[in-house]
Design an enzyme around this catalytic site. Structure first.
Site, mmCIF file in Angstrom:
data_model
loop_
_atom_site.group_PDB
_atom_site.id
_atom_site.type_symbol
_atom_site.label_atom_id
_atom_site.label_comp_id
_atom_site.label_asym_id
_atom_site.label_seq_id
_atom_site.Cartn_x
_atom_site.Cartn_y
_atom_site.Cartn_z
ATOM 1 N N ASP A 109 0.828 -1.210 0.000
ATOM 2 C CA ASP A 109 0.000 0.000 0.000
ATOM 3 C C ASP A 109 0.868 1.268 0.000
ATOM 4 O O ASP A 109 1.994 1.258 0.485
ATOM 5 C CB ASP A 109 -0.889 -0.041 1.255
ATOM 6 C CG ASP A 109 -2.131 0.824 1.114
ATOM 7 O OD1 ASP A 109 -2.366 1.374 0.025
ATOM 8 O OD2 ASP A 109 -2.857 0.961 2.116
ATOM 9 N N ARG A 168 -0.670 9.335 -9.745
ATOM 10 C CA ARG A 168 -0.665 8.079 -8.974
ATOM 11 C C ARG A 168 0.075 6.952 -9.696
ATOM 12 O O ARG A 168 0.759 6.138 -9.064
ATOM 13 C CB ARG A 168 -2.104 7.639 -8.679
ATOM 14 C CG ARG A 168 -2.813 8.514 -7.647
ATOM 15 C CD ARG A 168 -4.276 8.104 -7.529
ATOM 16 N NE ARG A 168 -4.451 6.696 -7.157
ATOM 17 C CZ ARG A 168 -4.338 6.240 -5.910
ATOM 18 N NH1 ARG A 168 -4.074 7.066 -4.908
ATOM 19 N NH2 ARG A 168 -4.491 4.956 -5.649
ATOM 20 N N HIS A 205 2.795 3.650 -8.782
ATOM 21 C CA HIS A 205 2.662 2.222 -9.098
ATOM 22 C C HIS A 205 3.901 1.704 -9.824
ATOM 23 O O HIS A 205 4.382 0.610 -9.567
ATOM 24 C CB HIS A 205 1.422 1.982 -9.966
ATOM 25 C CG HIS A 205 0.135 2.322 -9.270
ATOM 26 N ND1 HIS A 205 -0.122 1.945 -7.972
ATOM 27 C CD2 HIS A 205 -0.959 3.000 -9.683
ATOM 28 C CE1 HIS A 205 -1.316 2.384 -7.619
ATOM 29 N NE2 HIS A 205 -1.846 3.033 -8.641
ATOM 30 N N GLU A 256 -11.671 -5.019 -5.404
ATOM 31 C CA GLU A 256 -12.167 -3.665 -5.124
ATOM 32 C C GLU A 256 -11.484 -2.602 -5.991
ATOM 33 O O GLU A 256 -12.013 -1.510 -6.194
ATOM 34 C CB GLU A 256 -11.965 -3.308 -3.639
ATOM 35 C CG GLU A 256 -12.866 -4.059 -2.660
ATOM 36 C CD GLU A 256 -12.470 -5.516 -2.426
ATOM 37 O OE1 GLU A 256 -11.279 -5.854 -2.627
ATOM 38 O OE2 GLU A 256 -13.348 -6.329 -2.058
ATOM 39 N N ARG A 293 -11.454 2.164 -9.023
ATOM 40 C CA ARG A 293 -10.563 3.313 -9.255
ATOM 41 C C ARG A 293 -10.816 3.921 -10.640
ATOM 42 O O ARG A 293 -11.435 3.282 -11.480
ATOM 43 C CB ARG A 293 -9.113 2.843 -9.152
ATOM 44 C CG ARG A 293 -8.771 2.417 -7.739
ATOM 45 C CD ARG A 293 -7.318 2.107 -7.630
ATOM 46 N NE ARG A 293 -6.984 1.725 -6.276
ATOM 47 C CZ ARG A 293 -5.763 1.350 -5.894
ATOM 48 N NH1 ARG A 293 -4.782 1.327 -6.768
ATOM 49 N NH2 ARG A 293 -5.525 1.021 -4.648
ATOM 50 N N LEU A 350 12.065 -19.843 -4.818
ATOM 51 C CA LEU A 350 10.965 -19.054 -4.260
ATOM 52 C C LEU A 350 9.719 -19.107 -5.151
ATOM 53 O O LEU A 350 9.812 -18.942 -6.366
ATOM 54 C CB LEU A 350 11.424 -17.592 -4.133
ATOM 55 C CG LEU A 350 10.348 -16.584 -3.690
ATOM 56 C CD1 LEU A 350 10.061 -16.718 -2.201
ATOM 57 C CD2 LEU A 350 10.783 -15.157 -4.013
ATOM 58 N N ARG A 374 1.929 -5.119 5.991
ATOM 59 C CA ARG A 374 1.203 -4.074 5.277
ATOM 60 C C ARG A 374 1.957 -2.764 5.416
ATOM 61 O O ARG A 374 2.246 -2.315 6.528
ATOM 62 C CB ARG A 374 -0.230 -3.918 5.797
ATOM 63 C CG ARG A 374 -0.975 -2.829 5.005
ATOM 64 C CD ARG A 374 -2.451 -2.802 5.221
ATOM 65 N NE ARG A 374 -3.064 -1.860 4.269
ATOM 66 C CZ ARG A 374 -4.328 -1.887 3.880
ATOM 67 N NH1 ARG A 374 -5.138 -2.807 4.360
ATOM 68 N NH2 ARG A 374 -4.786 -1.011 3.015
HETATM 69 C C1 V07 Z 1 1.506 -3.877 -9.710
HETATM 70 C C2 V07 Z 1 3.309 -2.492 -8.631
HETATM 71 C C3 V07 Z 1 3.602 -2.848 -7.215
HETATM 72 C C4 V07 Z 1 2.853 -2.012 -6.225
HETATM 73 C C5 V07 Z 1 1.407 -2.362 -6.086
HETATM 74 C C6 V07 Z 1 0.432 -1.973 -7.173
HETATM 75 C C7 V07 Z 1 0.986 -1.740 -8.538
HETATM 76 C C8 V07 Z 1 3.984 -6.305 -10.244
HETATM 77 C C9 V07 Z 1 2.898 -6.908 -10.855
HETATM 78 C C10 V07 Z 1 2.869 -8.230 -11.458
HETATM 79 C C11 V07 Z 1 1.715 -8.993 -11.451
HETATM 80 C C12 V07 Z 1 1.694 -10.259 -12.004
HETATM 81 C C13 V07 Z 1 2.830 -10.761 -12.575
HETATM 82 C C14 V07 Z 1 3.995 -10.031 -12.613
HETATM 83 C C15 V07 Z 1 4.016 -8.769 -12.050
HETATM 84 C C16 V07 Z 1 1.852 -6.007 -10.697
HETATM 85 C C17 V07 Z 1 -0.236 -5.088 -10.812
HETATM 86 C C18 V07 Z 1 0.191 -3.982 -10.121
HETATM 87 C C19 V07 Z 1 -1.645 -5.206 -11.280
HETATM 88 F F1 V07 Z 1 2.838 -12.001 -13.114
HETATM 89 N N1 V07 Z 1 3.646 -5.131 -9.755
HETATM 90 N N2 V07 Z 1 2.338 -4.918 -10.027
HETATM 91 N N3 V07 Z 1 0.584 -6.116 -11.101
HETATM 92 N N4 V07 Z 1 1.929 -2.755 -9.000
#
Ligand code: V07
Length: 254
Positions: free
Chosen positions: A34, A47, A51, A81, A85, A145, A202
């Site tokens: 978060d 924003r 991310h 949820e 957004r 891992l 968290r």
């Molecule tokens: C997302 C980056 C980290 C912070 C939290 C929200 C945004 C890595 C992935 C991901 C997901 C699946 C995968 C490989 C990478 C990801 C979303 C958002 C939707 F197989 N970061 N990240 N997916 N954030």
């Protein structure tokens, strides 16, 4: 006591050598990542910039978890949820799995990481689903891992999904009502054979589970920090693990 030196690249300072004990490492660590939006806002950035920065933290924490021999790292990347957004933010988030994997999949393979997911993959755009499926396919024989992304995940939805499947199996005579116990229910969840999380972290100061791993968190230790996810680092990760070890030791002593 084995010492693990760390170098914090973001802050360009050498971190204190870690004194983490390598016994009693939690097998399964789950993280609610978060504070990405707030990190960006503090800098006058959109924003989505938060991310994107959050992805670099994902990479670093995967490395940190792998090196201390955590077995499963579950990351809450997108919740049921999160569809509420703004559309532009959702569109951006849906592109992140592919972007992350284009950049880091070779490194994950190199590090023997196995990519898995939990959540409702069917509800994702096909380009997101395909990128994730490809990563799972290419890493399925890795035995290091397990990097488990919670994508389009909700704990209550997971239970609804499980109950529907159980009812179907009862209808098809594959399951008897008398078979239903806690172990049986666990097998119908997305986490199936995975051990429950030992430690849930968290970031960003909220003290809630927010529909994350509701069933599986029954006995988990919870660890919170005010630090925003893009600022989270290896040292804090180790601090969480170290605190987990101390809590375990106290309980064990009684
Ligand atoms: C997302 C980056 C980290 C912070 C939290 C929200 C945004 C890595 C992935 C991901 C997901 C699946 C995968 C490989 C990478 C990801 C979303 C958002 C939707 F197989 N970061 N990240 N997916 N954030």
């Amino acid at each position: 006591m084995i010492k693990l030196p760390f170098f914090n690249r973001k802050r360009r300072i050498e971190l204190q050598p870690s004194t983490l004990q390598l016994e009693n490492i939690p097998d399964h660590v789950a993280i609610i990542m978060d504070g990405n939006g707030r990190w960006a806002k503090k800098r006058g950035l959109p924003r989505i910039a938060g991310h994107k920065e959050g992805m670099t933290t994902v990479r670093r924490i995967v490395k940190a978890a792998n090196r201390i021999d955590v077995k499963v790292l579950t990351l809450y990347a997108f919740s049921k949820e999160n569809w509420k957004r703004p559309q532009t933010e959702v569109d951006f988030l849906m592109k992140l799995p592919k972007e992350f994997l284009t950049t880091y999949l070779p490194e994950l393979i190199e590090e023997n990481v196995k990519v898995q997911t939990i959540g409702d993959l069917e509800g994702l755009p096909s380009f997101t689903r395909e990128a994730v499926k490809e990563a799972m396919e290419k890493t399925k024989h890795n035995d290091g891992l397990i990097l488990n992304f919670a994508l389009n995940y909700g704990g209550r939805y997971e239970l609804v999904h499980a109950v529907k499947n159980m009812m179907q199996d009862i209808h098809d005579n594959k399951l008897q009502m008398t078979d239903i116990d806690e172990t049986c229910i666990s097998r119908y969840l997305y986490t199936e054979k995975m051990a429950d999380p030992d430690l849930i972290i968290r970031t960003s100061g909220e003290h809630r589970l927010s529909n994350f791993l509701l069933w599986q968190s029954a006995y988990a230790e919870l660890w919170f920090t005010e630090v925003l996810w893009p600022d989270f680092d290896e040292l804090l990760f180790e601090q969480a693990v170290s605190d987990f070890q101390n809590r375990k030791r106290r309980y064990g002593g009684i």
